[in-house]
Design a protein around this motif. Structure first.
Motif, short mmCIF file in Angstrom:
data_model
loop_
_atom_site.label_atom_id
_atom_site.label_comp_id
_atom_site.label_asym_id
_atom_site.label_seq_id
_atom_site.Cartn_x
_atom_site.Cartn_y
_atom_site.Cartn_z
N MET A 1 0.88 -1.43 0.14
CA MET A 1 0.35 0.38 -0.31
C MET A 1 1.34 1.05 -0.06
N ASP A 2 2.41 1.15 0.01
CA ASP A 2 3.33 2.02 0.09
C ASP A 2 3.86 3.37 -1.45
N GLY A 3 2.80 2.64 -1.99
CA GLY A 3 2.84 3.53 -3.19
C GLY A 3 4.03 3.84 -4.26
N VAL A 4 5.16 3.37 -3.98
CA VAL A 4 6.07 3.48 -4.54
C VAL A 4 6.56 2.40 -5.52
N PRO A 5 5.92 2.16 -6.42
CA PRO A 5 5.95 1.47 -7.70
C PRO A 5 7.80 2.23 -8.40
N PRO A 6 8.12 1.40 -8.91
CA PRO A 6 8.30 -0.49 -8.85
C PRO A 6 9.06 -0.83 -7.81
N ILE A 7 9.66 0.33 -7.12
CA ILE A 7 10.04 -0.31 -5.53
C ILE A 7 9.71 -1.06 -4.52
N GLU A 8 8.11 -0.80 -4.58
CA GLU A 8 6.93 -2.01 -3.25
C GLU A 8 6.46 -2.31 -3.95
N PRO A 9 5.25 -3.46 -4.09
CA PRO A 9 4.88 -3.85 -4.57
C PRO A 9 3.64 -3.21 -4.80
N SER A 10 3.44 -1.86 -4.77
CA SER A 10 2.70 -1.54 -4.96
C SER A 10 2.30 -1.08 -6.44
N PRO A 11 1.33 -0.88 -7.34
CA PRO A 11 1.03 -0.80 -8.86
C PRO A 11 0.89 0.63 -8.60
N PHE A 12 1.81 1.08 -10.48
CA PHE A 12 0.78 1.84 -10.63
C PHE A 12 -0.76 1.76 -10.98
N ILE A 13 -1.05 3.33 -10.81
CA ILE A 13 -2.32 2.81 -11.44
C ILE A 13 -2.74 3.81 -12.48
N GLU A 14 -3.00 3.78 -13.83
CA GLU A 14 -2.56 3.42 -14.81
C GLU A 14 -4.26 4.69 -15.55
N PRO A 15 -3.56 6.10 -16.09
CA PRO A 15 -4.79 6.86 -16.64
C PRO A 15 -5.83 6.17 -16.90
N GLY A 16 -7.53 6.76 -16.03
CA GLY A 16 -8.79 6.24 -16.49
C GLY A 16 -9.15 4.84 -14.96
N HIS A 17 -8.12 4.50 -14.63
CA HIS A 17 -7.96 3.65 -13.85
C HIS A 17 -8.18 4.17 -12.04
N TYR A 18 -8.13 2.61 -11.06
CA TYR A 18 -7.99 3.62 -9.46
C TYR A 18 -7.79 2.34 -9.48
N PHE A 19 -7.50 2.83 -7.89
CA PHE A 19 -6.82 1.21 -7.32
C PHE A 19 -6.96 1.65 -4.91
N ASP A 20 -7.53 0.81 -4.79
CA ASP A 20 -8.01 1.20 -3.05
C ASP A 20 -7.32 0.17 -2.53
N TYR A 21 -6.82 1.76 -1.45
CA TYR A 21 -5.00 1.56 -0.77
C TYR A 21 -6.00 1.31 0.47
N HIS A 22 -5.91 0.29 1.43
CA HIS A 22 -6.21 -0.42 2.21
C HIS A 22 -5.08 -0.26 3.00
N PHE A 23 -5.48 0.27 4.82
CA PHE A 23 -4.47 0.12 6.07
C PHE A 23 -4.92 0.98 7.16
#
Length: 124
Positions: A86-108
């Motif tokens: 959930m840390d938002g540092v791709p590609p260093i952490e396993p969290s994804p980039f959010i592509e244009p037109g898409h979303y990601f749910d950060y849970h913590f």
């Protein structure tokens, strides 16, 4: 506590399981830098910096980040203890980039024990 003067707090709804659910929209905005001078910027929910997200230690949260930018993006939660995914540092952490037109749910769950805290999100 940190606030963003002149910018509304980000509203949320409480889900059945008690999770505070926020919606954060990354988008291009027109921003008045100083009186009468406008620039194009990247921001959240119509402003830069983005709105204040008010949470308390122990709060389970979900922040849905919708990407309306022309580029991929992510959010890094400075100063918070969050799972690597959930840390938002791709590609260093396993969290994804959010592509244009898409979303990601950060849970913590908020784990800082300093009283009320606020998360301020800046344009990327």
């Amino acid at each position: 506590m940190v606030i963003t003067p002149g910018i509304s707090d980000l509203p949320y709804r409480v889900q059945v399981d008690g999770t505070k659910f926020f919606t954060l929209i990354a988008e291009e905005i027109t921003w008045e830098l100083v009186d009468g001078i406008f620039i194009q910027a990247w921001g959240y929910n119509g402003s830069t910096p983005g709105p204040t997200i008010r949470v308390f230690p122990g709060d389970p949260i979900c922040i849905r980040v919708i990407n309306r930018l022309p580029e991929k993006t992510s959010v890094h939660w400075h100063g918070l203890i969050v799972p690597n995914a959930m840390d938002g540092v791709p590609p260093i952490e396993p969290s994804p980039f959010i592509e244009p037109g898409h979303y990601f749910d950060y849970h913590f769950t908020i784990k800082i024990h300093l009283g009320r805290i606020c998360i301020i999100l800046m344009s990327m």
